[in-house]
Design an enzyme around this catalytic site. Structure first.
Site, mmCIF file in Angstrom:
data_model
loop_
_atom_site.group_PDB
_atom_site.id
_atom_site.type_symbol
_atom_site.label_atom_id
_atom_site.label_comp_id
_atom_site.label_asym_id
_atom_site.label_seq_id
_atom_site.Cartn_x
_atom_site.Cartn_y
_atom_site.Cartn_z
ATOM 1 N N CYS A 37 -22.041 -2.417 -8.964
ATOM 2 C CA CYS A 37 -20.652 -3.568 -8.492
ATOM 3 C C CYS A 37 -19.378 -2.743 -9.658
ATOM 4 O O CYS A 37 -18.368 -3.736 -9.235
ATOM 5 C CB CYS A 37 -21.400 -4.269 -9.282
ATOM 6 N N HIS A 78 -10.378 -12.044 3.812
ATOM 7 C CA HIS A 78 -9.662 -10.199 4.563
ATOM 8 C C HIS A 78 -9.012 -9.536 3.396
ATOM 9 O O HIS A 78 -7.461 -9.571 3.422
ATOM 10 C CB HIS A 78 -9.388 -10.352 5.607
ATOM 11 N N GLU A 125 -22.994 -14.960 -2.435
ATOM 12 C CA GLU A 125 -22.298 -14.301 -2.138
ATOM 13 C C GLU A 125 -23.713 -13.103 -1.030
ATOM 14 O O GLU A 125 -22.589 -12.486 -0.321
ATOM 15 C CB GLU A 125 -22.323 -13.374 -4.222
HETATM 16 ZN ZN LIG Z 1 -20.637 -7.597 -5.400
#
Ligand SMILES: [Zn+2]
Length: 141
Positions: A37, A78, A125
């Site tokens: 990540c 975005h 997420e």
């Molecule tokens: Zn992530």
């Protein structure tokens, strides 16, 4: 669908409203323990916002759904989350994203005469991971 299941917040306000939305955004977690990540990557975030209050405004709304969309989607869709000042520490984790969204919404609601409260922000997420931010009572502005 699992993405439509939300944990409930218990309260004694008369009205409760929930707003769902999704945003496409990128982030990276600038921390030595973040593994993969640490690289910039993207998510489609599914967001559920819970608002409650005892009083409606003069148009009969607790809060206009569009107001909530403007505060979150309008700002973060975005975008690279790390670019926003709220994430200047480089840690836009799911938990922090939920908290930052709550802070923006709470600030906006505090300006309304009928003063609704944001009791919960859920940020999904991935299909298997979500985080929730619920303020302590004295955190509201
Ligand atoms: Zn992530």
């Amino acid at each position: 669908m699992l993405q439509q299941f939300y944990p409930q917040v218990f309260h004694d306000f008369r009205y409760e409203l929930n707003k769902d939305m999704q945003i496409a955004a990128a982030h990276f977690i600038n921390h030595k323990d973040a593994g993969q990540c640490r690289e910039t990557h993207g998510h489609t975030y599914f967001i559920n916002i819970t608002i409650a209050g005892d009083t409606l405004d003069d148009s009969g709304f607790l809060v206009n759904f569009k107001t909530l969309k403007d505060e979150v989607h309008g700002v973060f869709d975005h975008s690279l989350l790390n670019d926003h000042p709220s994430f200047a520490d480089g840690l836009p984790t799911t938990e922090m994203v939920a908290r930052v969204f709550w802070e923006k919404i709470d600030e906006r609601l505090a300006a309304q005469e009928n003063r609704p409260y944001c009791l919960q922000v859920l940020v999904r997420e991935t299909p298997t991971s979500y985080a929730i931010y619920r303020p302590k009572r004295d955190e509201h502005r």
